[in-house]
Design a protein around this motif. Structure first.
Motif, short mmCIF file in Angstrom:
data_model
loop_
_atom_site.label_atom_id
_atom_site.label_comp_id
_atom_site.label_asym_id
_atom_site.label_seq_id
_atom_site.Cartn_x
_atom_site.Cartn_y
_atom_site.Cartn_z
N GLU A 62 -3.75 -38.40 -6.15
CA GLU A 62 -2.66 -39.19 -6.71
C GLU A 62 -1.75 -38.35 -7.60
OE1 GLU A 62 -4.04 -42.30 -9.21
OE2 GLU A 62 -5.32 -41.00 -10.45
N ALA A 63 -2.23 -37.18 -8.04
CA ALA A 63 -1.41 -36.32 -8.90
C ALA A 63 -2.01 -34.92 -8.93
CB ALA A 63 -1.33 -36.88 -10.31
N VAL A 64 -1.16 -33.95 -9.21
CA VAL A 64 -1.62 -32.57 -9.39
C VAL A 64 -0.86 -31.98 -10.57
CG1 VAL A 64 0.00 -31.81 -7.60
CG2 VAL A 64 -1.84 -30.28 -8.35
N GLU A 65 -1.61 -31.40 -11.50
CA GLU A 65 -1.00 -30.82 -12.70
C GLU A 65 -1.23 -29.31 -12.71
OE1 GLU A 65 -0.83 -31.40 -17.56
OE2 GLU A 65 -2.24 -32.57 -16.37
N PHE A 66 -0.13 -28.57 -12.71
CA PHE A 66 -0.19 -27.11 -12.64
C PHE A 66 -0.09 -26.50 -14.04
CE2 PHE A 66 1.60 -28.58 -8.64
CZ PHE A 66 0.87 -27.86 -7.71
N HIS A 67 -0.80 -25.38 -14.23
CA HIS A 67 -0.67 -24.64 -15.47
C HIS A 67 -0.41 -23.17 -15.16
CE1 HIS A 67 -4.85 -26.09 -14.68
NE2 HIS A 67 -5.12 -24.83 -14.65
N PRO A 68 -0.21 -22.31 -16.17
CA PRO A 68 0.31 -20.96 -15.95
C PRO A 68 -0.42 -20.14 -14.90
CG PRO A 68 0.38 -21.47 -18.26
CD PRO A 68 -0.33 -22.63 -17.60
N ASN A 69 0.25 -19.07 -14.49
CA ASN A 69 -0.19 -18.09 -13.48
C ASN A 69 0.20 -18.47 -12.06
OD1 ASN A 69 -1.44 -16.40 -15.43
ND2 ASN A 69 -3.25 -17.71 -15.40
N VAL A 70 0.95 -19.59 -11.91
CA VAL A 70 1.55 -19.90 -10.62
C VAL A 70 3.00 -20.33 -10.86
CG1 VAL A 70 -0.60 -20.60 -9.51
CG2 VAL A 70 0.79 -22.32 -10.70
N GLU A 71 3.77 -20.44 -9.78
CA GLU A 71 5.14 -20.92 -9.87
C GLU A 71 5.23 -22.32 -9.30
OE1 GLU A 71 7.19 -17.77 -7.65
OE2 GLU A 71 8.17 -17.23 -9.53
N VAL A 72 5.96 -23.19 -9.99
CA VAL A 72 6.23 -24.54 -9.50
C VAL A 72 7.74 -24.66 -9.40
CG1 VAL A 72 5.96 -27.00 -9.92
CG2 VAL A 72 4.14 -25.43 -10.59
N TYR B 87 5.17 -27.95 -28.02
CA TYR B 87 5.75 -27.33 -29.21
C TYR B 87 7.27 -27.25 -29.14
CZ TYR B 87 0.89 -26.12 -29.84
OH TYR B 87 -0.47 -26.18 -29.95
N ALA B 88 7.86 -27.84 -28.09
CA ALA B 88 9.31 -27.76 -27.93
C ALA B 88 10.05 -28.52 -29.02
CB ALA B 88 9.70 -28.28 -26.56
N PHE B 89 9.41 -29.53 -29.63
CA PHE B 89 10.09 -30.27 -30.69
C PHE B 89 10.30 -29.40 -31.92
CE2 PHE B 89 5.65 -30.76 -31.75
CZ PHE B 89 5.62 -30.81 -33.14
N GLU B 90 9.52 -28.31 -32.04
CA GLU B 90 9.69 -27.37 -33.15
C GLU B 90 10.65 -26.24 -32.76
OE1 GLU B 90 5.78 -26.02 -34.02
OE2 GLU B 90 5.23 -27.81 -35.16
N ASP B 91 10.55 -25.84 -31.50
CA ASP B 91 11.36 -24.72 -31.01
C ASP B 91 11.62 -24.95 -29.53
OD1 ASP B 91 12.52 -22.38 -30.24
OD2 ASP B 91 10.88 -21.06 -30.83
N VAL B 92 12.86 -25.25 -29.16
CA VAL B 92 13.19 -25.58 -27.77
C VAL B 92 13.04 -24.38 -26.83
CG1 VAL B 92 14.70 -27.50 -28.35
CG2 VAL B 92 15.64 -25.16 -28.21
N CYS B 93 12.80 -23.21 -27.41
CA CYS B 93 12.60 -22.03 -26.57
C CYS B 93 11.13 -21.85 -26.19
CB CYS B 93 13.10 -20.78 -27.28
SG CYS B 93 14.91 -20.72 -27.46
N GLN B 94 10.27 -22.71 -26.70
CA GLN B 94 8.85 -22.65 -26.32
C GLN B 94 8.70 -22.94 -24.83
OE1 GLN B 94 6.03 -21.82 -28.23
NE2 GLN B 94 7.67 -21.07 -29.56
N PRO B 95 7.72 -22.32 -24.19
CA PRO B 95 7.60 -22.47 -22.73
C PRO B 95 7.00 -23.80 -22.29
CG PRO B 95 5.81 -21.12 -23.56
CD PRO B 95 6.73 -21.37 -24.73
N VAL B 96 7.33 -24.19 -21.09
CA VAL B 96 6.70 -25.34 -20.45
C VAL B 96 5.26 -24.95 -20.11
CG1 VAL B 96 6.67 -26.78 -18.38
CG2 VAL B 96 8.84 -26.25 -19.52
N GLU B 97 4.29 -25.71 -20.59
CA GLU B 97 2.89 -25.36 -20.42
C GLU B 97 2.26 -25.95 -19.17
OE1 GLU B 97 0.53 -26.01 -23.86
OE2 GLU B 97 1.79 -24.77 -25.17
N SER B 98 2.79 -27.06 -18.69
CA SER B 98 2.26 -27.61 -17.45
C SER B 98 3.31 -28.47 -16.77
CB SER B 98 0.99 -28.44 -17.70
OG SER B 98 1.29 -29.63 -18.40
#
Length: 211
Positions: free
Chosen positions: A128-138, A184-195
């Motif tokens: 029903e869903a798949v959640e990706f995290h670092p080390n791959v490209e989405v 952490y984007a609410f503190e710094d919008v340059c923070q990376p997307v984690e998933s």
């Protein structure tokens, strides 16, 4: 029907002892290749080879990390070789990887850890869903969303979906069936997307028009 290797049959027997229902193992590559042929703009070059019938016999090797490292979002269909609606066995076959089942708050053994992503299932055991995290490209419209600065990702997605919805720790696009998590984007919008999560219609039942 493709015959599964012996080590996979043993793995499925082990899961069955843990209470998971037995499933027939239809090769997911057939579905993936057919979808790719109908929706060529959603797939990257190279997916044809991974989704071919000839590749089926080479799948499911016990490695530390899946062979697939690039996943293209196909709205409400899946991401790369992982299609929504797949069984656990089909997802493992498509990823060429033996995942680790794990427990969430919903029910025991309702998700699989593929090292690069979590695949979640609903009864009777379909994705029903798949959640990706670092080390791959989405990829979404050719752009990798994962690990990129949140501000950049948000601006890009808004060009395609002005009705995106902020969540406080990222955003969700119900038009395209995915969401990003950047706590952490609410503190710094340059923070990376984690998933990045890709989901089926109705996964977020509270969302207007998502059912």
């Amino acid at each position: 029907m493709t015959k599964l290797p012996e080590h996979i049959r043993e793995e499925l027997k082990r899961k069955d002892k843990l209470g998971e229902p037995a499933k027939s193992a239809k090769p997911a590559c057939v579905q993936a290749t057919a979808f790719m042929q109908r929706n060529t703009t959603c797939w990257e070059p190279g997916v044809t080879e991974r989704g071919s019938a000839a590749a089926c016999s080479k799948r499911l090797h016990p490695t530390d990390f899946p062979a697939c490292k690039r996943f293209v979002i196909a709205p409400y269909v899946g991401a790369g070789v992982i299609l929504l609606g797949m069984s656990r066995e089909e997802a493992a076959d498509a990823m060429q990887f033996i995942p680790r089942p794990f427990r969430t708050f919903q029910q025991p053994l309702d998700s699989d850890d593929f090292s690069c992503c979590f695949v979640s299932y609903q009864p009777p055991g379909v994705c029903e869903a798949v959640e990706f995290h670092p080390n791959v490209e989405v990829l979404f419209y050719g752009k990798n969303l994962l690990g990129q600065p949140y501000q950049e990702v948000e601006a890009f997605v808004r060009e395609h979906d002005p009705d995106w919805q902020a969540t406080g720790d990222g955003f969700t696009s119900f038009r395209y069936g995915f969401g990003v998590y950047a706590p952490y984007a609410f503190e710094d919008v340059c923070q990376p997307v984690e998933s990045v999560i890709v989901f089926e219609k109705g996964y977020y039942a509270q969302a207007p028009g998502s059912g």
